[in-house]
Design an enzyme around this catalytic site. Structure first.
Site, PDB file in Angstrom:
ATOM      1  N   ASP A   1     -31.227 -18.404 -41.802  1.00  0.00           N
ATOM      2  CA  ASP A   1     -32.215 -18.350 -42.876  1.00  0.00           C
ATOM      3  C   ASP A   1     -31.509 -18.202 -44.231  1.00  0.00           C
ATOM      4  OD1 ASP A   1     -34.664 -18.014 -44.211  1.00  0.00           O
ATOM      5  OD2 ASP A   1     -34.676 -15.837 -43.847  1.00  0.00           O
TER       6      ASP A   1
ATOM      7  N   ASP B   1      -1.126 -23.836 -52.876  1.00  0.00           N
ATOM      8  CA  ASP B   1      -0.422 -24.466 -51.760  1.00  0.00           C
ATOM      9  C   ASP B   1      -0.391 -23.591 -50.517  1.00  0.00           C
ATOM     10  OD1 ASP B   1       1.196 -22.616 -52.844  1.00  0.00           O
ATOM     11  OD2 ASP B   1       3.035 -23.784 -52.668  1.00  0.00           O
TER      12      ASP B   1
ATOM     13  N   GLU C   1     -44.716 -12.642 -41.912  1.00  0.00           N
ATOM     14  CA  GLU C   1     -44.586 -11.999 -43.212  1.00  0.00           C
ATOM     15  C   GLU C   1     -45.449 -12.675 -44.282  1.00  0.00           C
ATOM     16  OE1 GLU C   1     -40.711 -11.865 -44.912  1.00  0.00           O
ATOM     17  OE2 GLU C   1     -41.266 -10.273 -46.290  1.00  0.00           O
ATOM     18  N   ASP C   2     -45.486 -13.992 -44.269  1.00  0.00           N
ATOM     19  CA  ASP C   2     -46.106 -14.699 -45.389  1.00  0.00           C
ATOM     20  C   ASP C   2     -47.481 -15.303 -45.118  1.00  0.00           C
ATOM     21  OD1 ASP C   2     -43.761 -14.137 -46.652  1.00  0.00           O
ATOM     22  OD2 ASP C   2     -42.875 -16.117 -46.350  1.00  0.00           O
TER      23      ASP C   2
ATOM     24  N   HIS D   1     -40.301 -18.038 -38.238  1.00  0.00           N
ATOM     25  CA  HIS D   1     -39.711 -16.807 -38.763  1.00  0.00           C
ATOM     26  C   HIS D   1     -40.396 -16.227 -39.997  1.00  0.00           C
ATOM     27  CE1 HIS D   1     -37.328 -19.271 -41.667  1.00  0.00           C
ATOM     28  NE2 HIS D   1     -37.269 -18.157 -42.363  1.00  0.00           N
TER      29      HIS D   1
ATOM     30  N   HIS E   1     -38.411 -25.577 -44.844  1.00  0.00           N
ATOM     31  CA  HIS E   1     -37.464 -24.460 -44.723  1.00  0.00           C
ATOM     32  C   HIS E   1     -37.321 -23.965 -43.276  1.00  0.00           C
ATOM     33  CE1 HIS E   1     -35.465 -20.635 -45.292  1.00  0.00           C
ATOM     34  NE2 HIS E   1     -36.556 -19.979 -44.936  1.00  0.00           N
TER      35      HIS E   1
END
Ligand code: MN
Length: 738
Positions: free
Chosen positions: A153, A273, A91-92, A87, A62
């Site tokens: 992201d 169209d 946070e993770d 990134h 990712h």
């Protein structure tokens, strides 16, 4: 379970990283930078080594993909690539901002801090309020790259949304439409904006999406043929001039077609169209660009008549998001307006990819050009010393409620809010024009006054002296001006109508031999449940008040003795006939079932979209007016569904034949005042069956009525007969064939 080949995976990860680097060929590649990128990659790999995405693949794919979008599709440089790779780490994972700052630098730490904060604000919140926008904006003014990486992201998340839980998918999709697509648009990332919109729609309305996609493929040949024919003379002329160019027809995106279909309630066939013809010139950068474009313009207009009002020169004055192009609208031989966009290859690249394209054309490296651009965007957003809240207001206003520009037949430009109708336009010209408006010609096509205008439309208002504003008009207008004018005109009209009502009422009392002066109007108002004297007269004048009940009112008050003459009875009869016929009309509502149990509940049809049987509909539980039924395609649907999902209930039309059978009833009784009313009351209110027709005869004091009704089953019918027999004066009720 298939076993995961870790060695294979590592190879794939490395491969993905390398191809990302290749896509970032414009980024600075000195040894130091290369090393920093590599470090970022390994830090991210290590940090995410135990994480997997919902799809099962290693998580690191990712961030690599996000970095690739940043480089390839947005044109960002090394700093952004490093930040994109990292990134999600703060946070993770265990990694802290301090780690980032130590290892990569202050700038990187700041950007990643911004990304982490946004994700806290946006991703973990149910709704996006102004406060969240404020936070986003404050971060944005810190470094616009935060927003760009966030968009990358989100784009990758949308591309891989399939493996998520359905409810999460829907949340992400609507947020993408609400926030990220407009942001991308604002930043000039046109193709990303389009892709985000299409991906969101695909998620929210998968069937619709596929249908439009399929139809687009099917009609491709027709469009191609038109484009070939249209461009053939232009092509020949340009070839003679020895210009290198490409002509293509750009159909609208699936999302914008869908949007048109829903907002204008038109079919695919009416919008498919709509496309622009784009002429892209391989011009020598900067030297000949402008003159080449105008040369092409001159060739195009040699063959086709241009609409001068719709010439847009964004070459001399580019849009704030960097868009450059020359647009003209010309009349095709088939009588259709066709937009022609003329631009150079460079302009086209920039229009499609935003900043991504710049590095190819400007010297001095991508990063320095990028800084210039960042400063422009920042200026755009900071260009206000006012309160931050005002800025947010403006920002949102610009993002979500754009204005449209439309033209009078003389070419005067008017700006109106998006969604404005021909009626808004009419009132913007002059109150009298609005009041007398019966419709309009938009681009020489006849349209109703509710017609929603689009930018560039040329509008000619049609008026008729006899025309007067109607209450429904309020549903068609957006502008404050039109609303106030219609309201005041309606009140004025009401007063005129009410005068007649007063005369009628006076006459009625005269018939009853009661002097009007003795009547308490206040009591009469409360008896008929109307809020004001004006309303009372108005309702009388418009036949919305049952005057036969006047007697009841007066009898109750002891003013009148119940004593009847032949004339009054005949009179009663006609009055009642009148009121019953109007009732039948109302009763003829087709069968609509509501809720999961398919119940027959009371409902009203929404004025905004006026559903008819067969339309796909849903119910909306209003605060004061019970259930309102809207078409799924109603322009208000998106707003209702997104804000009040819990008040939406299922509704569908069912075939009357399926649910009911038609039968006739003969009713015999003593001709008595109120018998007709009593009967219709039972049929309509008490059982809610559909009355198809009704006829009454009366001779020698004997009353005979025939009613055709739709009932659901025999027990329903038995019940109906039982209740009809209870009506005062009714002696016999029997089922008949006709
Ligand atoms: Mn992410």
């Amino acid at each position: 379970m298939s076993e995961i080949n870790l060695e294979e995976e590592s190879k794939d990860i490395l491969k993905a990283y390398r191809s990302m680097l290749r896509a970032a060929k414009h980024a600075k590649k000195d040894t130091a930078t290369k090393k920093r990128m590599k470090t970022a990659f390994y830090v991210a790999v290590e940090a995410h080594k135990n994480d997997r995405r919902k799809s099962g693949e290693p998580y690191i794919f990712h961030p690599i993909a996000v970095a690739r979008i940043c480089a390839e599709e947005i044109g960002l440089g090394a700093t952004s690539i490093i930040c994109a790779l990292l990134h999600d780490t703060v946070e993770d994972t265990e990694i802290t901002l301090e780690d980032i700052e130590e290892q990569f630098g202050k700038k990187e730490a700041l950007i990643i801090d911004g990304l982490t904060k946004i994700s806290g604000v946006v991703d973990n919140n149910v709704s996006l309020q102004a406060e969240n926008f404020r936070k986003i904006l404050l971060t944005l003014s810190e470094d616009v790259r935060v927003i760009l990486i966030k968009i990358a992201d989100r784009l990758h998340n949308m591309r891989t949304i399939g493996s998520m839980r359905r409810d999460k998918q829907l949340k992400i999709a609507s947020e993408t439409l609400f926030l990220y697509a407009p942001l991308a648009h604002r930043l000039g990332l046109h193709s990303i904006k389009s892709e985000l919109e299409d991906l969101s729609l695909k998620c929210q309305e998968p069937e619709m999406f596929e249908e439009i996609q399929g139809k687009l493929t099917k009609t491709e040949e027709i469009r191609k043929r038109f484009i070939r024919k249209f461009s053939s003379p232009i092509k020949q002329a340009l070839e003679k001039k020895e210009l290198a160019f490409e002509i293509k027809g750009r159909p609208k995106s699936i999302y914008s077609i869908w949007n048109k279909m829903v907002n204008k309630d038109v079919s695919f066939e009416e919008v498919y169209d709509l496309f622009a013809i784009r002429i892209i010139i391989d011009s020598e950068f900067e030297n000949n660009e402008k003159s080449d474009c105008w040369q092409v313009y001159s060739v195009v207009t040699d063959f086709y008549q241009p609409n001068i009002e719709r010439l847009r020169d964004w070459i001399s004055a580019p849009k704030t998001n960097g868009y450059e192009s020359l647009h003209t609208t010309v009349m095709s031989p088939t009588g259709k307006w066709v937009e022609v966009q003329i631009r150079t290859r460079r302009m086209d690249d920039i229009a499609e990819k935003g900043f991504a394209a710049h590095w190819k054309y400007k010297e001095g490296g991508a990063e320095s050009q990028f800084d210039i651009w960042i400063n422009q965007v920042r200026e755009l957003l900071e260009n206000s010393d006012e309160d931050t809240l005002d800025l947010i207001g403006d920002f949102k206003l610009n993002l979500f409620t754009d204005e449209i520009y439309v033209f009078t037949p003389n070419g005067d430009m008017k700006s109106l809010p998006t969604g404005a109708s021909t009626l808004d336009f009419a009132f913007s010209i002059h109150t009298q024009v609005g009041v007398n408006c019966i419709g309009a010609k938009v681009n020489s096509k006849l349209v109703p006054l509710s017609h929603q205008l689009s930018s560039g439309d040329q509008v000619e208002i049609l008026t008729a002296k006899k025309q007067q504003p109607k209450k429904e008009w309020l549903n068609f207008v957006q502008t404050h001006r039109a609303k106030t004018k219609i309201k005041s005109s309606l009140n004025e009209e009401k007063r005129v109508v009410a005068k007649e009502g007063r005369i009628t009422l006076e006459k009625e009392f005269k018939k009853l031999k009661i002097s009007y002066e003795n009547i308490s109007l206040k009591e009469l108002q409360s008896y008929y449940k109307v809020p004001s004297e004006l309303e009372l007269y108005y309702q009388v004048a418009t036949n919305n008040i049952d005057l036969t009940k006047l007697k009841e009112f007066e009898v109750r008050k002891g003013i009148l003795q119940p004593k009847r003459t032949i004339t009054s009875r005949v009179q009663d009869y006609f009055v009642q006939r009148k009121s019953t016929t109007s009732k039948i009309k109302k009763l003829k509502k087709p069968i609509l079932v509501i809720g999961d149990n398919m119940e027959k509940l009371d409902y009203q049809l929404a004025n905004c979209c006026n559903p008819i049987p067969g339309n796909e509909v849903y119910g909306f539980i209003t605060v004061t007016e019970g259930i309102k039924v809207h078409k799924t395609s109603c322009p208000n649907t998106v707003q209702l569904m997104s804000n009040y999902a819990y008040r939406i209930i299922k509704a569908s039309w069912i075939d009357e034949q399926e649910a009911a059978f038609l039968t006739g009833l003969k009713i015999i009784g003593i001709d008595d005042v109120g018998i007709v009313n009593g009967i219709t009351q039972v049929i309509s209110n008490e059982l809610d069956v559909n009355m198809r027709s009704i006829s009454f005869e009366s001779h020698d004091g004997v009353f005979e009525g025939r009613v055709m009704v739709l009932v659901q089953d025999t027990s329903h019918l038995t019940n109906l007969i039982k209740n009809l027999k209870k009506v005062k004066g009714v002696k016999k009720v029997e089922q008949i064939d006709k």
